[in-house]
Write a protein that holds these residues in place. Structure first.
Motif, PDB file in Angstrom:
ATOM      1  N   ILE A   1       0.846  -1.566   0.111  1.00 30.34           N
ATOM      2  CA  ILE A   1      -0.181  -0.024   0.021  1.00 30.34           C
ATOM      3  C   ILE A   1       1.273   1.387  -0.127  1.00 30.34           C
ATOM      4  N   THR A   2       0.444   2.402  -0.718  1.00 31.25           N
ATOM      5  CA  THR A   2       1.035   3.841  -1.296  1.00 31.25           C
ATOM      6  C   THR A   2       0.053   4.495  -1.205  1.00 31.25           C
ATOM      7  N   ILE A   3       0.013   5.883  -1.393  1.00 29.86           N
ATOM      8  CA  ILE A   3      -0.483   7.381  -0.923  1.00 29.86           C
ATOM      9  C   ILE A   3       0.222   7.623  -2.426  1.00 29.86           C
ATOM     10  N   SER A   4      -0.935   8.932  -2.612  1.00 33.13           N
ATOM     11  CA  SER A   4      -0.177  10.330  -3.336  1.00 33.13           C
ATOM     12  C   SER A   4      -1.091  11.085  -2.883  1.00 33.13           C
ATOM     13  N   ALA A   5       0.080  12.546  -2.715  1.00 33.60           N
ATOM     14  CA  ALA A   5      -1.334  13.372  -1.879  1.00 33.60           C
ATOM     15  C   ALA A   5      -0.533  14.436  -2.837  1.00 33.60           C
ATOM     16  N   GLY A   6      -1.747  15.919  -2.182  1.00 32.52           N
ATOM     17  CA  GLY A   6      -1.614  16.909  -3.073  1.00 32.52           C
ATOM     18  C   GLY A   6      -2.339  18.155  -1.483  1.00 32.52           C
ATOM     19  N   VAL A   7      -1.025  19.192  -1.485  1.00 29.03           N
ATOM     20  CA  VAL A   7      -1.436  19.683  -0.201  1.00 29.03           C
ATOM     21  C   VAL A   7      -0.965  21.220  -0.738  1.00 29.03           C
ATOM     22  N   ALA A   8      -2.397  22.145  -0.300  1.00 21.28           N
ATOM     23  CA  ALA A   8      -2.503  23.196  -0.541  1.00 21.28           C
ATOM     24  C   ALA A   8      -2.996  24.245   0.639  1.00 21.28           C
ATOM     25  N   GLN A   9      -2.910  25.172   0.851  1.00 19.99           N
ATOM     26  CA  GLN A   9      -2.623  26.463   1.706  1.00 19.99           C
ATOM     27  C   GLN A   9      -3.534  27.212   1.165  1.00 19.99           C
ATOM     28  N   LEU A  10      -4.750  27.751   2.482  1.00 22.63           N
ATOM     29  CA  LEU A  10      -5.865  28.678   1.620  1.00 22.63           C
ATOM     30  C   LEU A  10      -5.020  30.054   1.357  1.00 22.63           C
ATOM     31  N   GLU A  11      -5.707  30.523  -0.047  1.00 26.88           N
ATOM     32  CA  GLU A  11      -4.680  32.210  -0.602  1.00 26.88           C
ATOM     33  C   GLU A  11      -6.728  32.906  -0.344  1.00 26.88           C
ATOM     34  N   ASP A  12      -6.518  33.845  -1.069  1.00 23.25           N
ATOM     35  CA  ASP A  12      -7.583  34.305  -1.050  1.00 23.25           C
ATOM     36  C   ASP A  12      -8.993  33.973  -1.875  1.00 23.25           C
TER      37      ASP A  12
ATOM     38  N   HIS B   1       0.141  11.293 -11.671  1.00 22.09           N
ATOM     39  CA  HIS B   1       0.793  11.494 -13.221  1.00 22.09           C
ATOM     40  C   HIS B   1       2.246  11.161 -12.655  1.00 22.09           C
ATOM     41  N   ALA B   2       2.793  11.702 -11.679  1.00 24.78           N
ATOM     42  CA  ALA B   2       4.261  11.675 -11.427  1.00 24.78           C
ATOM     43  C   ALA B   2       4.938  10.780 -11.404  1.00 24.78           C
ATOM     44  N   GLY B   3       3.890   9.477 -11.074  1.00 26.91           N
ATOM     45  CA  GLY B   3       4.233   7.997 -10.406  1.00 26.91           C
ATOM     46  C   GLY B   3       3.622   7.523  -9.264  1.00 26.91           C
ATOM     47  N   ARG B   4       3.088   8.398  -8.755  1.00 24.58           N
ATOM     48  CA  ARG B   4       2.208   8.188  -7.611  1.00 24.58           C
ATOM     49  C   ARG B   4       3.440   7.563  -6.016  1.00 24.58           C
ATOM     50  N   ASN B   5       3.046   7.739  -4.574  1.00 26.03           N
ATOM     51  CA  ASN B   5       3.527   7.867  -3.662  1.00 26.03           C
ATOM     52  C   ASN B   5       4.525   8.838  -3.622  1.00 26.03           C
ATOM     53  N   ARG B   6       4.012   9.734  -3.574  1.00 26.09           N
ATOM     54  CA  ARG B   6       4.900  11.040  -3.903  1.00 26.09           C
ATOM     55  C   ARG B   6       3.914  11.956  -3.340  1.00 26.09           C
ATOM     56  N   VAL B   7       4.061  13.576  -2.136  1.00 27.71           N
ATOM     57  CA  VAL B   7       3.661  14.323  -1.903  1.00 27.71           C
ATOM     58  C   VAL B   7       3.605  15.621  -3.084  1.00 27.71           C
ATOM     59  N   THR B   8       2.449  16.338  -3.249  1.00 27.14           N
ATOM     60  CA  THR B   8       2.559  17.846  -4.467  1.00 27.14           C
ATOM     61  C   THR B   8       2.183  18.652  -4.252  1.00 27.14           C
ATOM     62  N   ILE B   9       3.161  19.527  -3.885  1.00 25.45           N
ATOM     63  CA  ILE B   9       2.669  20.903  -3.865  1.00 25.45           C
ATOM     64  C   ILE B   9       1.774  21.602  -4.775  1.00 25.45           C
ATOM     65  N   SER B  10       0.731  22.189  -4.026  1.00 22.29           N
ATOM     66  CA  SER B  10      -0.428  23.130  -5.208  1.00 22.29           C
ATOM     67  C   SER B  10       0.518  24.693  -5.435  1.00 22.29           C
TER      68      SER B  10
END
Length: 440
Positions: free
Chosen positions: A397-408, A427-436
């Motif tokens: 089991i692995t996960i992928s995640a996207g993170v974002a911080q509130l703007e206006d 789409h970058a290969g899974r099992n990773r974290v991407t910052i918005s």
């Protein structure tokens, strides 16, 4: 019992440095202002004054003495009968066998009046030191002559003379065959002091008055103070390193307890349930919040964060290839993995974080008062824990995640940005974290 929690090493370091600076400045200022000064005044009854003449050398000098508390005065008539005619005031400690260590004194103040046949008559001051290497108690001359000679005049007042100006008489070094190790000035064991007529005298009447003799020194010298301050800094550094060691051990224990909490996730879930019971229902499979339960809360939380300019961030997670897990092991195993995954995530959340099953194998963590760096670290930690965990039927089991911080932006736009970041991670290969990227 309240658990001991060590203060951060940075806080301890700041307090330690501040304390050491205050103590060091105080000690240096105290020494500079004279706090370490000490004076030793030669007075009765601690000292006794005696008259000495050249009679032991066959001389015929006659001496009389008058004493008072601070000093003494001798009147002598010198006769050229001895090889070296003289008269002097000899000063002894009141206790027989007592000696004086002058190594921590730097100068002596002398107030001497001297009157004789010669103009600008000179006097000698001897600090007589005893040392088994050269002193024979049966021979008075064997005591080292630490000497200085000068013209005191009459009514000139006290004159301060550095003790380093004293020297050892060369005839004494030669007569007693003194080696180099003992030829220098030694003030460590002064057994008596002499104030005598100078090198050149003529027959006649002499008056020698010692009004004051005071030695000036330090309780602690500047060099010793420097060593003390340096020693304090070294000790403080050792204490700080010791505290660092304790802090590292404490952090290790915290990490160990964190692993223990993995087996007690039902307690954490229970606390989460109490905190958000009034907001919504829970997902029946995993026990965490469901999507409908938090929509109103998210809207209010976003408004509060924007109003008070406090950070608010989200982590959008998806279990990689979850359909293959269901197809390979069955939906019962898939359900077990969803429950176990939820329990694992809860263990790494703060009390204010809200964990939600968004749908299927998608989950969101809403994080009030967390910035993008904090939630990125959280997402990376969960990703690593999921990858490292042992799952039912040895499923990988692995996960992928996207993170974002509130703007206006609205809550929907914030979640959409996190979802887009998750899509990029997939789409970058899974099992990773991407910052918005920030909302535009």
């Amino acid at each position: 019992m309240t658990e001991f929690v060590p203060m951060s090493s940075q806080g301890v370091f700041k307090k330690l440095i501040l304390t050491m600076l205050v103590v060091s400045i105080f000690l240096i200022g105290w020494h500079h202002m004279g706090g370490a000064n000490r004076d030793l005044r030669v007075t009765v009854p601690d000292w006794r004054f005696e008259k000495v003449d050249d009679s032991l050398q066959g001389g015929k000098t006659e001496v009389s003495i008058v004493e008072w508390k601070e000093g003494a005065s001798i009147t002598c008539r010198i006769v050229n009968a001895a090889p070296y005619p003289f008269c002097e005031i000899a000063i002894f400690p009141q206790q027989i066998g007592e000696s004086l260590d002058l190594t921590k004194y730097h100068s002596v103040s002398l107030d001497i009046d001297y009157h004789g046949p010669l103009p600008e008559g000179r006097v000698r001051v001897y600090l007589r030191n005893s040392n088994p290497a050269y002193t024979d108690e049966s021979d008075p001359v064997s005591y080292k002559f630490n000497a200085i000679e000068y013209a005191p005049g009459i009514n000139q007042g006290p004159l301060t003379i550095p003790l380093k100006s004293f020297h050892v008489l060369s005839w004494w070094i030669a007569d007693y065959n003194i080696d180099l190790d003992h030829a220098g000035v030694d003030l460590s064991n002064i057994v008596h002091i002499e104030v005598a007529t100078g090198s050149h005298v003529e027959e006649g009447e002499y008056t020698l008055t010692l009004r004051e003799m005071t030695f000036h020194g330090y309780w602690i010298t500047e060099a010793e103070l420097f060593k003390l301050v340096m020693g304090m800094w070294i000790l403080a550094a050792i204490c700080y390193l010791g505290y660092e060691y304790i802090l590292v051990r404490y952090q290790y224990q915290v990490a160990s307890r964190r692993e223990e909490r993995l087996r007690k996730n039902n307690i954490t879930l229970s606390l989460q349930a109490k905190k958000f019971a009034a907001l919504a229902e829970r997902d029946t499979l995993t026990g965490v919040k469901n999507r409908a339960a938090v929509q109103e809360w998210v809207a209010q939380a976003v408004k509060q964060s924007q109003r008070y300019q406090r950070p608010f961030s989200v982590v959008f997670m998806d279990i990689d290839h979850f359909k293959e897990v269901n197809d390979t092991h069955g939906h019962y195993v898939g359900d077990d993995i969803l429950r176990a995954f939820s329990h694992l995530v809860v263990e790494w959340l703060d009390i204010n974080d809200v964990f939600v099953r968004w749908g299927g194998e998608e989950f969101i963590i809403f994080c009030p008062d967390r910035n993008i760096q904090s939630v990125t670290d959280l997402a990376e930690t969960i990703r690593y824990q999921v990858e490292s965990a042992h799952w039912s039927h040895d499923a990988k089991i692995t996960i992928s995640a996207g993170v974002a911080q509130l703007e206006d932006e609205t809550p929907t736009e914030l979640i959409q940005r996190a979802d887009e970041a998750l899509y990029k991670a997939k789409h970058a290969g899974r099992n990773r974290v991407t910052i918005s990227s920030p909302y535009r």
